[in-house]
Design an enzyme around this catalytic site. Structure first.
Site, mmCIF file in Angstrom:
data_model
loop_
_atom_site.group_PDB
_atom_site.id
_atom_site.type_symbol
_atom_site.label_atom_id
_atom_site.label_comp_id
_atom_site.label_asym_id
_atom_site.label_seq_id
_atom_site.Cartn_x
_atom_site.Cartn_y
_atom_site.Cartn_z
ATOM 1 N N ASP A 9 21.396 49.601 65.019
ATOM 2 C CA ASP A 9 22.678 49.709 64.330
ATOM 3 C C ASP A 9 23.819 49.752 65.348
ATOM 4 O O ASP A 9 23.716 50.417 66.389
ATOM 5 C CB ASP A 9 22.664 50.992 63.490
ATOM 6 C CG ASP A 9 23.864 51.123 62.587
ATOM 7 O OD1 ASP A 9 24.087 50.224 61.765
ATOM 8 O OD2 ASP A 9 24.580 52.138 62.707
ATOM 9 N N GLU A 25 6.830 47.978 77.670
ATOM 10 C CA GLU A 25 5.611 48.779 77.736
ATOM 11 C C GLU A 25 4.732 48.568 76.503
ATOM 12 O O GLU A 25 3.562 48.970 76.495
ATOM 13 C CB GLU A 25 5.961 50.267 77.857
ATOM 14 C CG GLU A 25 6.729 50.639 79.114
ATOM 15 C CD GLU A 25 7.241 52.079 79.063
ATOM 16 O OE1 GLU A 25 6.743 52.849 78.212
ATOM 17 O OE2 GLU A 25 8.135 52.425 79.865
#
Length: 535
Positions: free
Chosen positions: A204, A264
């Site tokens: 957002d 990751e």
């Protein structure tokens, strides 16, 4: 080890946005929930989309309906539990659907424990986690920054004896991203959800994380390129050039830190929402180099302008500016008037217009984002003032009616509550016109907008050039949109006529059928129609 296709599924993947409050209510309380979404996953998979994006479902006082988060790591009880959400991930993955969730990092609720600690005094360990400033000598706020939701972007806090900054409601204080501890806490939040199994995030207001630490006044938006895109122009907020309040270059380093976390978890993705002046500039800046956002979208196709020349120029700006970045395109979402109304309200054939707009979304270079109900061709709902829930609309009524008209419940069957709830009420009223367009009604009509959408996105999957091919505009009648998509496997030319008149065209190649449209001749494109050719 994931294949390159698995790692980069998001490049051209179709995203379906779900507004949880309004999708399906499983327990009869009038509010949609996570178990309700789980019960509709088969329906979603049949749309031939690749991922779902869920608007906020986190613990919140709901003053801005979940965009005021009071606990980043839990599910608000009205939506279910963390167990329910994990079940949703598992069920979605079984159907080949990725799961993206909203992350609201720029601000929290004033009920968040971080803010409760921060406001206690100026020396505690969270004292600098939010944007605090002293009053001017005359007691007024430190500068002229405005809130999108009306009035000053500053709210006086008597306990701490300072102002705190809020870009939205005064119950949504802005986090201070200049504090490395704040960044670390946010990145830990991202890891929490990634460890739970989500496939990525919609971020957002991704350009609002940082502010000018000197609190320099905003200047005037005295030229078109300085006007904030994504807010009603009548809002006083649009009179300022918000380059000091947001869109700071400091953001780039944080986005690189976030991308390192995403790396990751191979196969995950991010898409950032950018509401800003010169949105294309930040869209390019934030997605370039492969070390920040994976995708971004701006509001240039979420506004009122829809004539072919505007669309052509807007998409060309994306192509000219984006470089090695990747766009995500949406025509509707939970913050704007539905495209069937916003773009198509004057169309002589509303259904035909909706289908050409969906075809544009499906064939542009980028990742399409389809908002719930768009597959049904839903128009904007009419929500009376006495039924409004959105604080934005309540503040600016009647010139701006807020966002409730695009957030009303999803219609599943043609009955009083639209099949949304088994209870006798819903948090927003069910639009009567929507009931006639319910899923049950459209499923049994072969030529319905719903069945058209299913076939359109299935067709898109059959053509690699539409998923990841290059993009080039071709010369054509000014009222016609004609472009070429090319990759190593194929070249496709697409012609889209969003007008009420047949238009001349001359395209070489072998015509191929486009679901829902019949090409009547080689030299013309019928009104509200789409045609395609392979080379």
């Amino acid at each position: 080890m994931l294949s390159n296709t698995e790692l980069n599924w998001w490049r051209g993947g179709v995203i379906y946005q779900i507004y949880p409050r309004s999708y399906f209510d499983s327990n009869g309380d009038g509010i949609g929930d996570i178990p309700g979404i789980i019960s509709k996953l088969d329906y979603i998979a049949q749309l031939n989309v690749d991922a779902i994006w869920l608007s906020p479902f986190f613990t919140s006082p709901m003053k801005d309906f979940g965009y005021d988060v009071s606990d980043y790591r839990n599910v608000d009880p009205m939506f279910g539990s963390l167990h329910d959400f994990k079940h949703l991930i598992d069920e979605a993955h079984q159907r080949g659907l990725k799961v993206l969730i909203d992350q609201v990092y720029s601000h929290t609720s004033d009920q968040h424990e971080w803010f409760q600690d921060s406001r206690e005094d100026r020396t505690n360990d969270k004292a600098d986690w939010y944007v605090w400033a002293d009053a001017k000598a005359d007691g007024t706020p430190p500068n002229n920054w405005l809130s999108l939701f009306g009035g000053s972007a500053w709210q006086w806090d008597t306990r701490r004896g300072q102002y705190f900054m809020h870009n939205f409601l005064d119950s949504q204080p802005d986090l201070n991203f200049h504090n490395r501890d704040v960044q670390d806490a946010i990145l830990d939040t991202a890891r929490f959800w990634l460890d739970l199994g989500v496939d990525g995030f919609r971020l957002d207001v991704v350009n609002m994380y940082f502010h000018d630490e000197s609190f320099t006044d905003n200047g005037l938006a005295d030229s078109p390129e300085k006007v904030f895109v994504g807010v009603d122009p009548k809002n006083p907020f649009c009179r300022q050039y918000h380059i000091n309040q947001m869109c700071r270059d400091d953001n780039l380093a944080f986005l690189q830190r976030l991308r390192s976390v995403m790396n990751e978890y191979p196969g995950t993705t991010t898409v950032g929402e950018i509401g800003a002046p010169q949105g294309m500039k930040y869209m390019a800046q934030y997605t370039s180099g492969g070390d920040k956002l994976h995708m971004a979208y701006t509001f240039e196709l979420l506004n009122d302008a829809h004539d072919p020349d505007y669309i052509r120029k807007t998409i060309q700006k994306v192509e000219d500016n984006l470089g090695d970045g990747w766009p995500c395109f949406a025509l509707s979402n939970h913050d704007v008037v539905r495209s069937a109304t916003r773009w198509g309200q004057d169309a002589k054939d509303p259904d035909g217009f909706v289908r050409t707009a969906l075809s544009l979304l499906a064939t542009l270079r980028g990742s399409p984002c389809l908002y719930q109900g768009e597959e049904l061709g839903l128009p904007e709902a009419d929500v009376g003032f006495e039924q409004l829930q959105d604080p934005f609309g309540i503040e600016f009524w009647p010139e701006f009616k807020g966002r409730d008209g695009c957030r009303t419940p999803m219609p599943w069957i043609n009955e009083a509550m639209g099949g949304f709830t088994s209870g006798g009420h819903s948090w927003l009223p069910v639009e009567p016109i929507h009931r006639q367009l319910a899923v049950s009604e459209q499923t049994k009509v072969d030529e319905s907008t719903l069945n058209f959408t299913r076939r359109l996105f299935a067709w898109r999957k059959e053509h690699p050039a539409l998923q990841n091919g290059d993009f080039e505009w071709l010369e054509s009648d000014p009222a016609l949109l004609v472009f070429r998509r090319t990759n190593a496997q194929e070249t496709i030319t697409v012609a889209i006529n969003m007008t009420a008149s047949a238009l001349p065209t001359k395209v070489e190649g072998q015509a191929i059928p486009v679901p829902g449209f019949t090409q009547t001749g080689s030299d013309t494109i019928a009104a509200y129609s789409v045609a395609a050719w392979v080379h």
